[in-house]
Design a protein around this motif. Structure first.
Motif, short mmCIF file in Angstrom:
data_model
loop_
_atom_site.label_atom_id
_atom_site.label_comp_id
_atom_site.label_asym_id
_atom_site.label_seq_id
_atom_site.Cartn_x
_atom_site.Cartn_y
_atom_site.Cartn_z
N GLN A 1 49.62 34.22 45.87
CA GLN A 1 48.49 34.38 44.97
C GLN A 1 47.23 33.96 45.70
O GLN A 1 47.28 33.24 46.68
CB GLN A 1 48.68 33.52 43.72
N VAL A 2 46.11 34.43 45.21
CA VAL A 2 44.87 34.09 45.86
C VAL A 2 44.12 33.05 45.04
O VAL A 2 44.00 33.19 43.82
CB VAL A 2 43.99 35.35 46.05
N ALA A 3 43.67 32.01 45.70
CA ALA A 3 42.84 31.03 45.03
C ALA A 3 41.41 31.21 45.52
O ALA A 3 41.18 31.62 46.65
CB ALA A 3 43.32 29.62 45.34
N VAL A 4 40.45 30.94 44.67
CA VAL A 4 39.06 31.20 45.00
C VAL A 4 38.25 29.91 44.99
O VAL A 4 38.41 29.08 44.11
CB VAL A 4 38.45 32.21 44.01
N ASN A 5 37.44 29.73 46.00
CA ASN A 5 36.54 28.58 46.03
C ASN A 5 35.12 29.05 46.14
O ASN A 5 34.85 30.12 46.66
CB ASN A 5 36.83 27.72 47.27
N ALA A 6 34.22 28.21 45.65
CA ALA A 6 32.81 28.52 45.83
C ALA A 6 32.40 27.96 47.17
O ALA A 6 32.85 26.92 47.60
CB ALA A 6 31.99 27.87 44.73
N MET A 7 31.55 28.71 47.85
CA MET A 7 31.16 28.31 49.18
C MET A 7 29.66 28.08 49.07
O MET A 7 28.89 29.02 48.95
CB MET A 7 31.52 29.53 50.01
N ALA A 8 29.26 26.85 49.02
CA ALA A 8 27.84 26.58 48.86
C ALA A 8 27.22 26.30 50.22
O ALA A 8 27.61 25.36 50.91
CB ALA A 8 27.62 25.39 47.95
N ALA A 9 26.30 27.13 50.62
CA ALA A 9 25.68 26.97 51.93
C ALA A 9 24.78 25.74 51.95
O ALA A 9 24.68 25.04 52.93
CB ALA A 9 24.89 28.21 52.30
N SER A 10 24.14 25.47 50.84
CA SER A 10 23.30 24.28 50.76
C SER A 10 23.38 23.75 49.34
O SER A 10 23.73 24.48 48.42
CB SER A 10 21.85 24.62 51.12
N ALA B 1 36.96 47.03 44.50
CA ALA B 1 37.20 45.60 44.30
C ALA B 1 35.91 44.88 43.91
O ALA B 1 35.88 44.12 42.93
CB ALA B 1 37.78 44.99 45.58
N LEU B 2 34.84 45.14 44.63
CA LEU B 2 33.58 44.45 44.36
C LEU B 2 33.07 44.78 42.96
O LEU B 2 32.53 43.91 42.26
CB LEU B 2 32.53 44.83 45.41
N LYS B 3 33.27 46.02 42.54
CA LYS B 3 32.82 46.42 41.22
C LYS B 3 33.61 45.67 40.15
O LYS B 3 33.03 45.04 39.26
CB LYS B 3 33.01 47.93 41.07
N LYS B 4 34.94 45.72 40.28
CA LYS B 4 35.78 45.06 39.28
C LYS B 4 35.52 43.56 39.21
O LYS B 4 35.47 42.98 38.13
CB LYS B 4 37.27 45.29 39.59
N LEU B 5 35.40 42.93 40.36
CA LEU B 5 35.21 41.48 40.37
C LEU B 5 33.83 41.11 39.85
O LEU B 5 33.67 40.12 39.13
CB LEU B 5 35.42 40.93 41.78
N ASN C 1 33.68 31.06 35.81
CA ASN C 1 33.55 32.30 36.55
C ASN C 1 34.52 32.37 37.73
O ASN C 1 35.07 33.43 38.01
CB ASN C 1 32.11 32.49 37.03
N LEU C 2 34.70 31.24 38.39
CA LEU C 2 35.65 31.22 39.50
C LEU C 2 37.05 31.62 39.04
O LEU C 2 37.75 32.39 39.67
CB LEU C 2 35.71 29.83 40.14
N ARG C 3 37.42 31.05 37.89
CA ARG C 3 38.74 31.33 37.34
C ARG C 3 38.88 32.82 37.01
O ARG C 3 39.91 33.43 37.26
CB ARG C 3 38.95 30.48 36.08
N LYS C 4 37.81 33.38 36.46
CA LYS C 4 37.84 34.81 36.11
C LYS C 4 37.97 35.68 37.35
O LYS C 4 38.72 36.65 37.37
CB LYS C 4 36.55 35.19 35.37
N ILE C 5 37.22 35.33 38.40
CA ILE C 5 37.29 36.11 39.64
C ILE C 5 38.70 36.04 40.21
O ILE C 5 39.29 37.03 40.63
CB ILE C 5 36.28 35.59 40.69
N GLU C 6 39.23 34.81 40.17
CA GLU C 6 40.56 34.58 40.73
C GLU C 6 41.60 35.47 40.06
O GLU C 6 42.38 36.16 40.73
CB GLU C 6 40.92 33.11 40.52
N SER C 7 41.60 35.48 38.73
CA SER C 7 42.64 36.28 38.07
C SER C 7 42.35 37.76 38.27
O SER C 7 43.27 38.56 38.37
CB SER C 7 42.79 35.90 36.60
N ALA C 8 41.07 38.15 38.37
CA ALA C 8 40.75 39.56 38.62
C ALA C 8 41.25 40.00 39.99
O ALA C 8 41.77 41.11 40.15
CB ALA C 8 39.25 39.79 38.50
N ILE C 9 41.12 39.12 40.99
CA ILE C 9 41.61 39.49 42.33
C ILE C 9 43.12 39.70 42.29
O ILE C 9 43.65 40.67 42.81
CB ILE C 9 41.29 38.38 43.36
#
Lengths: 362, 185
Positions: free
Chosen positions: B98-107, B167-171, B117-125
């Motif tokens: 399964q894929v887990a998603v993290n936020a990547m904060a540059a600053s 993929a980008l559209k759905k996510l 939202n992270l959770r939603k993206i994760e299940s969508a992927i």
């Protein structure tokens, strides 16, 4: 509708970083018309993925050992009766294949002695492979005959390309723990600067760092024969739980007469001792490093810092002469350098600074 | 990376070989798991590939792109497993991965994505069609270029682009933008 498809095509291209200048402008216009999409994609850009179910480091090491085992089995197989993997059960066919490889290997052993001669006569120049560990790191090596070697920090092990057929010879500088595969008619020989060690199948530890005063062979099980390389060519056979110390000065100063060398080291040139168990259970100091344990027993600080340098991959400078002559005893596992220095201070007080990879002791 | 290869084929350096395995095995096993029905078979396929790499190390100087070389070798091995088992090669959903998603904060001032939202993206992927998910993962997680993905999966760059667009559209659609603005927790 048409326009929408174009929008997503361009967004995908942007993700890949392959937008042309013209497309970039086109996308900008399209995104201005759909601010919500622009915002969503901006956020999507900021995520990173991490798949679950990845193998742990331990699991990867295990797979690596299996891979090296397969390589060894295949190399020893020589004539390849590789069966086709046709049937519906991969696992079974693979196991069967391994059994064939082992059988072929055993058959090969019987006829090996004559083959060796032919091979050395006809084969091109022998290439030596070298495995080297940096200070601060250890590694495991599986040799072509299946022998397992743990190589301690700052050590080098070399073996020839025709290893399995040339009488199993390796060269060692530094420290290695050997678990030698038994092959009755094929002795396994380790060459160090000071001694040669001949084995028939056994586990033992060799410590042959060039910056230490002695080369130490510690036998855990089986039997080994150590040949001291100086003029005397003395042979000593070790029994389990014995260790042999041979002064390194012998070969360092071949030209010098032995008595002269003896004066700069209090220990005699060759010493046979028994291996003592630590008070705590089955641990043996000589091989503790294999389990990532750093053990020092009644050890001069001057000697100890050389080992710490290798173990942690750092440089230590000590300006305290009295401290260099002090002996320390202890035993740590997985401790940081700072924690170890803290422990040593309890035996004898000293001050130190740590700066980028260097420890200075006052 | 070229150094590592050179050590392997020129010096027969086992340590370099081990390093190569340790660096690539995670990604390759996860990739193999999208082509094979179990984790064990995925590990087996990647192990087979590395045995062959060592055995054929003399041919390593010819390798131009290590990524495509390794992934393609894993794909071929996995396909061989499946065809020899009498099944058609296909991309699987990889249920065990399964894929887990993290936020990547540059600053720190960067906009952050809400947990929701992270959770939603994760299940969508994880719900994307198998091939689409694999392509998205290879690009976003493994950092492969589109033309590398195209070569590895034997599809056109256009297909990769289309699948990424899907993929980008759905996510994107699952993200609730009212919800995100900078609320960290």
């Amino acid at each position: 509708m048409e326009q929408h498809e174009r929008l997503w095509e361009l967004i995908a291209k942007r993700t890949a970083g392959i937008l042309s200048a013209a497309e970039e402008m086109e996308l900008e216009v399209l995104l201005e018309a759909t601010p919500e999409v622009a915002r969503q994609q901006e956020l999507l850009d900021k995520i990173s993925l991490q798949s679950t179910g990845k193998p742990t480091l331990e699991r990867k090491e295990m797979l690596l050992d299996r891979i090296m085992g397969d390589i060894v089995a295949a190399e020893n197989k020589e004539t390849p009766p590789v069966p086709e993997m046709t049937d519906d059960n991969m696992q079974v066919s693979r196991r069967r294949w391994r059994a064939i490889a082992v059988a072929a290997f055993l058959a090969l052993l019987l006829g090996a002695a004559t083959m060796t001669y032919l091979r050395t006569a006809t084969s091109p120049a022998v290439v030596w492979s070298t495995v080297q560990t940096r200070p601060g790191s250890k590694t495991r090596i599986t040799l072509p005959d299946g022998t397992l070697v743990m190589l301690n920090a700052g050590s080098t092990l070399s073996y020839p390309s025709n290893f399995a057929k040339s009488g199993r010879e390796v060269k060692l500088i530094g420290e290695g723990y050997f678990d030698v595969t038994k092959m009755a008619s094929y002795p396994f020989v380790i060459h160090t600067n000071t001694v040669d060690i001949k084995v028939l199948g056994t586990t033992f530890n060799v410590r042959a760092y060039t910056d230490e005063s002695h080369t130490e062979t510690a036998l855990i099980s089986g039997a080994v024969e150590v040949t001291v390389k100086d003029a005397g060519k003395q042979h000593i056979t070790l029994s389990p739980r014995q260790k042999l110390l041979v002064a390194n000065v012998i070969t360092d100063t071949v030209a010098k007469p032995a008595p002269a060398a003896r004066t700069d080291d209090q220990k005699p040139l060759i010493v046979l001792e028994s291996i003592e168990k630590e008070h705590t259970g089955s641990l043996i100091a000589e091989t503790a490093w294999v389990e990532n344990r750093f053990v020092y027993r009644n050890e001069h600080f001057s000697q100890l810092i050389k080992r710490m340098e290798r173990w942690y991959g750092i440089t230590i400078e000590c300006h305290d002469q009295a401290l260099l002559q002090t002996s320390f005893t202890g035993n740590v596992q997985g401790e940081s350098l700072d924690q170890l220095l803290g422990m040593l201070k309890q035996t004898k007080q000293f001050d130190y600074n740590v700066t980028a990879g260097k420890v200075i002791i006052h | 990376m070229q150094d590592l290869l050179e050590k392997i084929y020129r010096d027969n350096d086992q340590l370099a070989f081990r390093q190569l395995f340790l660096q690539y095995s995670e990604r390759l096993i996860v990739f193999a798991a999208s082509l094979l029905p179990s984790r064990e078979e995925a590990e087996e396929a990647v192990s087979d590939v590395f045995v062959k790499i060592w055995q054929n190390r003399a041919s390593l100087p010819a390798v131009r792109n290590l990524n495509t070389y390794l992934y393609t070798a894993v794909r071929n091995t996995a396909y061989n497993y499946r065809t020899s088992a009498g099944r058609m090669p296909e991309i699987l959903t990889g249920e065990h991965i399964q894929v887990a998603v993290n936020a990547m904060a540059a600053s720190p001032e960067d906009m952050l994505i809400s947990k929701e939202n992270l959770r939603k993206i994760e299940s969508a992927i994880n719900l994307l069609p198998a091939r689409c998910k694999l392509i998205f993962r290879l690009v976003k997680e493994d950092g492969l270029k589109y033309r590398e993905v195209a070569e590895i999966l034997e599809v056109s760059i256009n297909t990769v682009n289309t699948q990424m667009a899907i993929a980008l559209k759905k996510l994107g659609e699952v993200i609730d933008i009212r919800q995100h603005f900078g609320w960290m927790e």
